[in-house]
Design an enzyme around this catalytic site. Structure first.
Site, short mmCIF file in Angstrom:
data_model
loop_
_atom_site.label_atom_id
_atom_site.label_comp_id
_atom_site.label_asym_id
_atom_site.label_seq_id
_atom_site.Cartn_x
_atom_site.Cartn_y
_atom_site.Cartn_z
N LYS A 29 0.82 -1.22 0.00
CA LYS A 29 0.00 0.00 0.00
C LYS A 29 0.85 1.27 0.00
O LYS A 29 0.47 2.27 -0.60
CB LYS A 29 -0.93 0.01 1.22
CG LYS A 29 -2.15 -0.87 1.05
CD LYS A 29 -3.11 -0.67 2.20
CE LYS A 29 -4.32 -1.56 2.03
NZ LYS A 29 -5.30 -1.43 3.07
N ASP A 78 -9.80 3.44 1.61
CA ASP A 78 -9.93 2.97 3.00
C ASP A 78 -10.52 4.08 3.88
O ASP A 78 -11.36 3.83 4.74
CB ASP A 78 -8.56 2.55 3.56
CG ASP A 78 -8.15 1.16 3.08
OD1 ASP A 78 -9.04 0.37 2.71
OD2 ASP A 78 -6.93 0.88 3.06
N1 LIG Z 1 -11.81 -4.11 7.03
C1 LIG Z 1 -11.01 -3.87 6.02
O1 LIG Z 1 -11.41 -3.61 4.89
C2 LIG Z 1 -9.54 -3.88 6.25
C3 LIG Z 1 -8.68 -3.46 5.26
C4 LIG Z 1 -7.32 -3.53 5.51
C5 LIG Z 1 -6.87 -3.97 6.73
N2 LIG Z 1 -7.75 -4.37 7.69
C6 LIG Z 1 -7.32 -4.85 9.01
O2 LIG Z 1 -6.37 -3.96 9.53
C7 LIG Z 1 -5.25 -4.66 9.97
C8 LIG Z 1 -4.00 -3.80 9.80
O3 LIG Z 1 -3.78 -3.59 8.41
P1 LIG Z 1 -2.65 -2.58 7.94
O4 LIG Z 1 -2.74 -2.53 6.46
O5 LIG Z 1 -2.73 -1.32 8.69
O6 LIG Z 1 -1.35 -3.40 8.38
P2 LIG Z 1 0.10 -2.84 8.72
O7 LIG Z 1 0.38 -1.61 7.95
O8 LIG Z 1 1.02 -3.99 8.63
O9 LIG Z 1 -0.01 -2.40 10.28
C9 LIG Z 1 -0.17 -3.38 11.28
C10 LIG Z 1 -0.37 -2.67 12.61
O10 LIG Z 1 -0.68 -3.66 13.58
C11 LIG Z 1 0.28 -3.56 14.66
N3 LIG Z 1 0.53 -4.89 15.18
C12 LIG Z 1 0.78 -6.01 14.48
N4 LIG Z 1 0.95 -7.05 15.31
C13 LIG Z 1 0.79 -6.57 16.58
C14 LIG Z 1 0.83 -7.16 17.87
N5 LIG Z 1 1.07 -8.46 18.03
N6 LIG Z 1 0.59 -6.37 18.93
C15 LIG Z 1 0.34 -5.06 18.78
N7 LIG Z 1 0.30 -4.45 17.59
C16 LIG Z 1 0.51 -5.19 16.49
C17 LIG Z 1 1.52 -2.97 14.02
O11 LIG Z 1 2.31 -2.42 15.05
P3 LIG Z 1 3.88 -2.13 14.80
O12 LIG Z 1 3.95 -0.81 14.08
O13 LIG Z 1 4.45 -2.10 16.16
O14 LIG Z 1 4.40 -3.26 13.98
C18 LIG Z 1 0.88 -1.93 13.10
O15 LIG Z 1 0.49 -0.80 13.81
C19 LIG Z 1 -5.24 -5.93 9.12
O16 LIG Z 1 -4.62 -6.97 9.80
C20 LIG Z 1 -6.70 -6.19 8.86
O17 LIG Z 1 -7.21 -7.08 9.82
C21 LIG Z 1 -9.07 -4.32 7.46
#
Ligand SMILES: NC(=O)c1ccc[n+]([C@@H]2O[C@H](COP(=O)([O-])OP(=O)(O)OC[C@H]3O[C@@H](n4cnc5c(N)ncnc54)[C@H](OP(=O)(O)O)[C@@H]3O)[C@@H](O)[C@H]2O)c1
Length: 476
Positions: A286, A322
């Site tokens: 992204k 988003d």
């Molecule tokens: N509903 C929808 O349409 C939609 C769309 C996209 C995503 N999502 C959801 O949003 C989530 C995040 O997506 P993203 O694109 O933002 O991913 P991303 O850019 O990889 O960000 C992941 C986030 O989660 C945190 N994280 C991961 N593992 C963790 C843990 N064990 N404990 C605490 N924090 C943790 C990370 O913290 P750090 O910075 O410390 O690594 C970071 O802030 C996805 O997993 C998905 O479930 C939903």
């Protein structure tokens, strides 16, 4: 033309298979090597109401049971005598191939010889050229080349070969096997493949899709469709292909949506650019896709992430839907001047913060890696709060989980414990979890147990996908 291979041999299963194949497929492949003993070919053929391909592979060619060379030749000769539509013989079975080819010519039968080549390990361009040249020399043969895809780009090598066959006025079946080769199965007919294989029950090759999926979801037989897809790694968890394909069917659009498992984004965008009309973008691209596009709209630029791409002419333009999804999912929730807690600082958190700042909410960001929360908060005009301090904060009106915590398979995890949630909420707090697999996350269950209003990530998913469709509509 869609062809289904018979890979069952028990009487009842064969009857069930043929019943469905006669009704739904265009062609039936009888994989005789799946039978332990020589089957009664005449009886089998009498039950097929579609053109039949008779195939008898030896074990070394991916066959199930190894008939002797003598038995294979006898079965092929029987098939010619019964005027079967096609016989498939592997290129490497040289003497069998010659014998079958001669027998077809001498018999005057209308049977068409398919000369085939399989590589179950890789797709190699030099090998493809070598095999193609060898096959071309066999008079009147229909060519079949199936190789294992180790990258998404391997599908394009196969499409190039299909184009070459069309130029040479040769009929060819070309496909890539394995998960990465599914693109070639979905797009192959449009790229000139004479037919494509699909499974009815158990498939006969890795990556083979079900006949129903091929026909109803991917509608592989429509001509010149717009091709949309998801780029990411991994892509298996995404359900966008269901949403978008159903949308295209419902709106009667000549378009389809495919998952592209991409390991090298730059190479993918370069090679697939002419084929695609638009893309969805997911983890881990992204942010990195921004610099690979020709232009990016103002919202996506401000967010620093693109989840939607539209192609106009040769140019690719990026958007972010988003944040629109977040706003739509929170429709009816008052945000102006409200205290909102965003958990996470990744791609979704950025879009959520941007949406919330547009609505003039007061946003606090908490993230496992605090430095990232600081960067995000500075960029969006929010406040970064260390995790340990949130319990001491005044209660929040809205809490949004933008971390991946709670996502399948670790569905019992929650970014907040029940007692933390209790401390930082009040009875009107809305809890929104962007995680959508599962729909009812542990965090949402905690919130419900406290009597709080909840919003599921499914809403975000549906709303951002609708906004994507809206953008693509302009090029359809
Ligand atoms: N509903 C929808 O349409 C939609 C769309 C996209 C995503 N999502 C959801 O949003 C989530 C995040 O997506 P993203 O694109 O933002 O991913 P991303 O850019 O990889 O960000 C992941 C986030 O989660 C945190 N994280 C991961 N593992 C963790 C843990 N064990 N404990 C605490 N924090 C943790 C990370 O913290 P750090 O910075 O410390 O690594 C970071 O802030 C996805 O997993 C998905 O479930 C939903």
């Amino acid at each position: 033309m869609l062809c289904v291979p018979l890979t069952v041999t028990a009487k009842k299963e064969v009857t069930r298979f043929l019943c469905a194949a006669n009704k739904h497929a265009d062609c039936i492949e009888l994989r005789l090597d799946y039978f332990r003993r020589k089957p009664d070919l005449k009886r089998l053929l009498a039950r097929c109401r579609k053109p039949v391909i008779v195939t008898i592979r030896k074990r070394a060619e991916g066959g199930r049971y190894g008939f002797s060379s003598k038995d294979r030749l006898e079965l092929y000769l029987d098939a010619i005598a019964l005027d079967v539509a096609y016989l498939d013989v592997e290129l490497s079975s040289t003497s069998l191939l010659n014998a079958v080819s001669t027998a077809i010519t001498q018999s005057g039968s209308s049977t068409q010889l398919i000369v085939s080549f399989h590589n179950f390990r890789s797709t190699d361009n030099q090998e493809l050229t070598r095999v193609y040249s060898a096959m071309k020399k066999i008079p009147g043969a229909l060519l079949k080349i199936a190789t294992h895809a180790n990258s998404i780009e391997d599908n394009l090598l196969m499409f190039d070969l299909l184009k070459r066959a069309q130029k040479d006025r040769l009929k060819m079946i070309g496909l890539c096997m394995g998960d990465l080769g599914q693109v070639s199965r979905i797009l192959g007919l449009r790229q000139g493949s004479y037919l494509m294989y699909a499974a009815l029950g158990k498939g006969s090759a890795p990556g083979q899709l079900m006949l129903r999926e091929m026909k109803e979801l991917y509608r592989v037989q429509i001509t010149n469709p717009h091709i949309f897809g998801l780029v990411g790694n991994p892509v298996v968890h995404s359900t966008g292909y269901l949403f978008h394909n159903e949308q295209f069917v419902r709106k009667k659009k000549k378009a389809l949506y495919v998952n592209f498992l991409v390991r090298d984004l730059k190479s993918f965008l370069k090679s697939f650019r002419p084929l695609i009309s638009g893309l969805s973008v997911t983890i881990p691209y992204k942010e990195t896709i921004v610099e690979q596009l020709d232009s990016v709209d103002k919202d996506a630029t401000a967010i620093g992430a693109v989840n939607t791409v539209v192609r106009r002419g040769r140019k690719l333009r990026g958007y972010n839907t988003d944040f629109l999804g977040v706003l739509a999912a929170l429709k009816g929730v008052s945000l102006k001047g409200k205290q909102v807690l965003v958990l996470g600082a990744g791609g979704v958190a950025r879009a959520a913060c941007y949406a919330l700042m547009q609505e003039k909410a007061k946003v606090s960001v908490v993230n496992r890696t605090h430095s990232k929360a600081i960067t995000l908060a500075e960029r969006m005009g929010a406040e970064a709060v260390p995790l340990a301090l949130i319990v001491a904060s005044p209660s929040f009106d809205v809490i949004i989980n933008c971390t991946s915590v709670g996502m399948a398979p670790e569905i019992s995890a929650s970014p907040l414990t029940l007692s933390m949630l209790k401390k930082i909420s009040h009875d009107k707090t809305v809890v929104f979890d962007t995680v959508y697999t599962p729909e009812h996350t542990t965090l949402l269950k905690y919130a419900q147990s406290l009597g709080l209003r909840t919003v599921s990530g499914v809403h975000l998913f549906t709303e951002q996908a609708k906004a994507q469709y809206h953008l693509w509509r302009n090029v359809l």
